[in-house]
Write a protein that holds these residues in place. Structure first.
Motif, PDB file in Angstrom:
ATOM      1  N   ARG A 176      -3.585  32.945 -36.786  1.00  0.00           N
ATOM      2  CA  ARG A 176      -2.188  33.091 -37.202  1.00  0.00           C
ATOM      3  C   ARG A 176      -1.235  32.617 -36.117  1.00  0.00           C
ATOM      4  O   ARG A 176      -0.256  31.896 -36.401  1.00  0.00           O
ATOM      5  CB  ARG A 176      -1.889  34.551 -37.533  1.00  0.00           C
ATOM      6  N   SER A 177      -1.502  32.997 -34.898  1.00  0.00           N
ATOM      7  CA  SER A 177      -0.633  32.583 -33.794  1.00  0.00           C
ATOM      8  C   SER A 177      -0.584  31.060 -33.665  1.00  0.00           C
ATOM      9  O   SER A 177       0.489  30.467 -33.525  1.00  0.00           O
ATOM     10  CB  SER A 177      -1.128  33.214 -32.487  1.00  0.00           C
ATOM     11  N   ALA A 178      -1.755  30.435 -33.751  1.00  0.00           N
ATOM     12  CA  ALA A 178      -1.801  28.971 -33.637  1.00  0.00           C
ATOM     13  C   ALA A 178      -1.115  28.312 -34.823  1.00  0.00           C
ATOM     14  O   ALA A 178      -0.423  27.291 -34.672  1.00  0.00           O
ATOM     15  CB  ALA A 178      -3.254  28.515 -33.531  1.00  0.00           C
ATOM     16  N   LEU A 179      -1.279  28.885 -36.009  1.00  0.00           N
ATOM     17  CA  LEU A 179      -0.669  28.312 -37.212  1.00  0.00           C
ATOM     18  C   LEU A 179       0.850  28.379 -37.140  1.00  0.00           C
ATOM     19  O   LEU A 179       1.547  27.398 -37.422  1.00  0.00           O
ATOM     20  CB  LEU A 179      -1.166  29.066 -38.446  1.00  0.00           C
ATOM     21  N   GLU A 180       1.390  29.528 -36.751  1.00  0.00           N
ATOM     22  CA  GLU A 180       2.838  29.702 -36.745  1.00  0.00           C
ATOM     23  C   GLU A 180       3.516  28.899 -35.645  1.00  0.00           C
ATOM     24  O   GLU A 180       4.673  28.503 -35.788  1.00  0.00           O
ATOM     25  CB  GLU A 180       3.174  31.187 -36.589  1.00  0.00           C
ATOM     26  N   THR A 181       2.809  28.640 -34.565  1.00  0.00           N
ATOM     27  CA  THR A 181       3.397  27.866 -33.464  1.00  0.00           C
ATOM     28  C   THR A 181       3.078  26.378 -33.561  1.00  0.00           C
ATOM     29  O   THR A 181       3.555  25.592 -32.740  1.00  0.00           O
ATOM     30  CB  THR A 181       2.892  28.393 -32.105  1.00  0.00           C
ATOM     31  N   GLY A 182       2.270  26.001 -34.554  1.00  0.00           N
ATOM     32  CA  GLY A 182       1.888  24.596 -34.694  1.00  0.00           C
ATOM     33  C   GLY A 182       0.938  24.136 -33.611  1.00  0.00           C
ATOM     34  O   GLY A 182       0.858  22.934 -33.308  1.00  0.00           O
ATOM     35  N   ASP A 183       0.204  25.062 -33.024  1.00  0.00           N
ATOM     36  CA  ASP A 183      -0.733  24.746 -31.948  1.00  0.00           C
ATOM     37  C   ASP A 183      -2.053  24.245 -32.545  1.00  0.00           C
ATOM     38  O   ASP A 183      -2.960  25.029 -32.820  1.00  0.00           O
ATOM     39  CB  ASP A 183      -0.957  25.994 -31.093  1.00  0.00           C
ATOM     40  N   LEU A 184      -2.156  22.934 -32.730  1.00  0.00           N
ATOM     41  CA  LEU A 184      -3.338  22.372 -33.381  1.00  0.00           C
ATOM     42  C   LEU A 184      -4.593  22.581 -32.547  1.00  0.00           C
ATOM     43  O   LEU A 184      -5.678  22.810 -33.078  1.00  0.00           O
ATOM     44  CB  LEU A 184      -3.119  20.888 -33.672  1.00  0.00           C
ATOM     45  N   GLN A 185      -4.459  22.504 -31.225  1.00  0.00           N
ATOM     46  CA  GLN A 185      -5.618  22.734 -30.374  1.00  0.00           C
ATOM     47  C   GLN A 185      -6.070  24.192 -30.476  1.00  0.00           C
ATOM     48  O   GLN A 185      -7.271  24.484 -30.479  1.00  0.00           O
ATOM     49  CB  GLN A 185      -5.296  22.400 -28.916  1.00  0.00           C
ATOM     50  N   GLY A 186      -5.097  25.095 -30.584  1.00  0.00           N
ATOM     51  CA  GLY A 186      -5.443  26.496 -30.759  1.00  0.00           C
ATOM     52  C   GLY A 186      -6.185  26.741 -32.066  1.00  0.00           C
ATOM     53  O   GLY A 186      -7.131  27.530 -32.115  1.00  0.00           O
ATOM     54  N   LEU A 187      -5.766  26.034 -33.128  1.00  0.00           N
ATOM     55  CA  LEU A 187      -6.473  26.127 -34.400  1.00  0.00           C
ATOM     56  C   LEU A 187      -7.886  25.592 -34.267  1.00  0.00           C
ATOM     57  O   LEU A 187      -8.847  26.194 -34.754  1.00  0.00           O
ATOM     58  CB  LEU A 187      -5.722  25.355 -35.487  1.00  0.00           C
ATOM     59  N   LYS A 238     -11.870  17.657 -39.938  1.00  0.00           N
ATOM     60  CA  LYS A 238     -11.310  17.379 -41.267  1.00  0.00           C
ATOM     61  C   LYS A 238     -10.429  18.519 -41.753  1.00  0.00           C
ATOM     62  O   LYS A 238      -9.375  18.287 -42.351  1.00  0.00           O
ATOM     63  CB  LYS A 238     -12.439  17.117 -42.257  1.00  0.00           C
ATOM     64  N   VAL A 239     -10.862  19.742 -41.495  1.00  0.00           N
ATOM     65  CA  VAL A 239     -10.052  20.892 -41.891  1.00  0.00           C
ATOM     66  C   VAL A 239      -8.729  20.883 -41.148  1.00  0.00           C
ATOM     67  O   VAL A 239      -7.663  21.133 -41.735  1.00  0.00           O
ATOM     68  CB  VAL A 239     -10.814  22.207 -41.639  1.00  0.00           C
ATOM     69  N   LEU A 240      -8.777  20.582 -39.869  1.00  0.00           N
ATOM     70  CA  LEU A 240      -7.551  20.556 -39.067  1.00  0.00           C
ATOM     71  C   LEU A 240      -6.596  19.490 -39.586  1.00  0.00           C
ATOM     72  O   LEU A 240      -5.389  19.728 -39.714  1.00  0.00           O
ATOM     73  CB  LEU A 240      -7.899  20.292 -37.600  1.00  0.00           C
ATOM     74  N   ARG A 241      -7.120  18.291 -39.902  1.00  0.00           N
ATOM     75  CA  ARG A 241      -6.257  17.229 -40.421  1.00  0.00           C
ATOM     76  C   ARG A 241      -5.652  17.624 -41.764  1.00  0.00           C
ATOM     77  O   ARG A 241      -4.477  17.374 -42.025  1.00  0.00           O
ATOM     78  CB  ARG A 241      -7.051  15.927 -40.564  1.00  0.00           C
ATOM     79  N   TYR A 242      -6.454  18.253 -42.600  1.00  0.00           N
ATOM     80  CA  TYR A 242      -5.939  18.659 -43.902  1.00  0.00           C
ATOM     81  C   TYR A 242      -4.840  19.708 -43.738  1.00  0.00           C
ATOM     82  O   TYR A 242      -3.782  19.631 -44.382  1.00  0.00           O
ATOM     83  CB  TYR A 242      -7.063  19.228 -44.772  1.00  0.00           C
ATOM     84  N   MET A 243      -5.064  20.677 -42.863  1.00  0.00           N
ATOM     85  CA  MET A 243      -4.074  21.724 -42.665  1.00  0.00           C
ATOM     86  C   MET A 243      -2.803  21.180 -42.031  1.00  0.00           C
ATOM     87  O   MET A 243      -1.692  21.583 -42.398  1.00  0.00           O
ATOM     88  CB  MET A 243      -4.661  22.840 -41.802  1.00  0.00           C
ATOM     89  N   ALA A 244      -2.960  20.246 -41.098  1.00  0.00           N
ATOM     90  CA  ALA A 244      -1.790  19.644 -40.462  1.00  0.00           C
ATOM     91  C   ALA A 244      -0.955  18.901 -41.498  1.00  0.00           C
ATOM     92  O   ALA A 244       0.285  18.985 -41.510  1.00  0.00           O
ATOM     93  CB  ALA A 244      -2.226  18.700 -39.348  1.00  0.00           C
ATOM     94  N   GLY A 245      -1.635  18.176 -42.392  1.00  0.00           N
ATOM     95  CA  GLY A 245      -0.918  17.467 -43.447  1.00  0.00           C
ATOM     96  C   GLY A 245      -0.218  18.425 -44.395  1.00  0.00           C
ATOM     97  O   GLY A 245       0.914  18.179 -44.820  1.00  0.00           O
ATOM     98  N   SER A 246      -0.873  19.529 -44.707  1.00  0.00           N
ATOM     99  CA  SER A 246      -0.271  20.525 -45.590  1.00  0.00           C
ATOM    100  C   SER A 246       0.944  21.175 -44.945  1.00  0.00           C
ATOM    101  O   SER A 246       1.958  21.442 -45.609  1.00  0.00           O
ATOM    102  CB  SER A 246      -1.305  21.603 -45.950  1.00  0.00           C
ATOM    103  N   LEU A 247       0.868  21.417 -43.627  1.00  0.00           N
ATOM    104  CA  LEU A 247       2.005  21.996 -42.926  1.00  0.00           C
ATOM    105  C   LEU A 247       3.186  21.044 -42.920  1.00  0.00           C
ATOM    106  O   LEU A 247       4.344  21.456 -43.073  1.00  0.00           O
ATOM    107  CB  LEU A 247       1.610  22.356 -41.493  1.00  0.00           C
TER     108      LEU A 247
END
Length: 350
Positions: free
Chosen positions: A235-246, A276-285
């Motif tokens: 959650r912390s990484a998602l809300e801050t946009g920290d892709l490396q944290g994700l 792939k999951v990270l790229r998909y989530m980044a695109g969705s964000l």
């Protein structure tokens, strides 16, 4: 194949093992009773069902049904993955229970579970046909649950969206047998009576279903502490946009499954692999404007997030965690499946 078997037999004699068919009270369809609701579910402004207080306190049929209602709902929901369908099954079960001669019933709990199982199995077969035309993966309807569900380790594991997603790969009869045996510890003989099979056939179905499920569920499920820690990091990484944290909290083999039902944007097939999951989530964000916020909650007895865009619920995200890293993400965005995430639903295995 298993699904081509005949439907379960008609409702059994009230005696759970032997005895003549029950005497049933008859009445015109317009006189059919409405299934009683528990006190905590009844709101006269939003719930058209009669207030339970309107039922005679001395009515043994109503008392027995109310005493086991949460269990019956849990059985139906675990088989169907849909709260709305589970409520319909309870209504059908109540209509049958209200006609039973209780003097013939040895064990009301067993009899009610049997009625509920039969109605749920019939609906599960119809639901399976509906799912075949569903757009994208079909995930169970997430439920906001009370802390006592999370404290029951076995129940919370079996109610998790991760496990229920696996149950979707079973045939309807296999799923019914697995749920009754593994989740609710129903005797083989009672399961056989409920689904219209021999005890030997039920044992074989249970063995086959268990092998199928065990091959797909986590071998080392995380402790509640590990699961909550992984969720907080996510959650912390998602809300801050920290892709490396994700990326750090995702296991290399992570699987992301999303359900939009054709009403919301979602991946049409599972996304596999951390990159792939990270790229998909980044695109969705990016498409969401990067403003999703997460509220930690308990979904189906397990850690989960309610994700919002502003004040609007975007979806519910459930997790599967192994060795302190996320190996499964299950994101329900279909708005028709998000009606039970703002008030608790009572679930129990007893």
């Amino acid at each position: 194949m298993d699904d081509q078997a005949t439907d379960p037999p008609a409702d059994p004699p009230a005696d759970a093992s032997v005895g003549p068919p029950t005497d049933r009270r008859s009445g015109p369809p317009t006189d059919r009773p409405v299934a009683p609701a528990t006190d905590r579910r009844h709101d006269p402004e939003t719930d058209p069902r009669p207030d339970p207080a309107s039922y005679p306190a001395t009515d043994p049929a109503t008392e027995a049904f109310l005493a086991h209602r949460d269990l019956l709902f849990t059985v139906a929901y675990e088989m169907l993955g849909s709260a709305a369908d589970a409520e319909d099954v309870l209504q059908e079960a109540w209509l049958r229970w209200a006609k039973v001669d209780l003097a013939q019933v040895r064990d009301p709990r067993a009899y009610l579970v049997r009625i509920t199982t039969r109605q749920a199995l019939n609906r599960l077969r119809a639901l399976k046909r509906r799912k075949e035309s569903y757009l994208g993966p079909w995930l169970p309807e997430p439920l906001l649950t009370a802390p006592d569900v999370a404290e029951d380790v076995e129940l919370s594991e079996n109610l998790s969206l991760a496990l229920m997603f696996i149950l979707e790969t079973l045939s309807p009869t296999e799923r019914a047998v697995f749920v009754l045996r593994e989740v609710f510890e129903i005797d083989y003989e009672d399961i056989a009576a409920a689904i219209g099979r021999s005890p030997a056939a039920v044992r074989q179905l249970a063995y086959r279903a268990r092998l199928h499920v065990d091959a797909r569920r986590p071998r080392t499920p995380a402790s509640p502490e590990e699961a909550w820690a992984a969720l907080d990091s996510f959650r912390s990484a998602l809300e801050t946009g920290d892709l490396q944290g994700l990326l750090d909290v995702l296991a290399p083999e992570v699987v992301f499954v999303s359900d939009g039902g054709g009403l919301r944007l979602a991946a049409l097939r599972p996304v596999v692999g951390a990159d792939k999951v990270l790229r998909y989530m980044a695109g969705s964000l990016d498409k969401a404007g990067g403003v999703l916020t997460g509220e930690t909650t308990t979904v189906n007895g397990n850690p989960g997030l309610i994700l919002r865009q502003g004040d609007v619920i975007d979806g519910v995200l459930a997790f599967r965690v192994e060795n302190a890293r996320v190996t499964g993400l299950y994101y329900v965005r279909n708005p028709e499946k998000l009606t039970r995430v703002e008030s608790e639903t009572a679930l129990t295995s007893r």
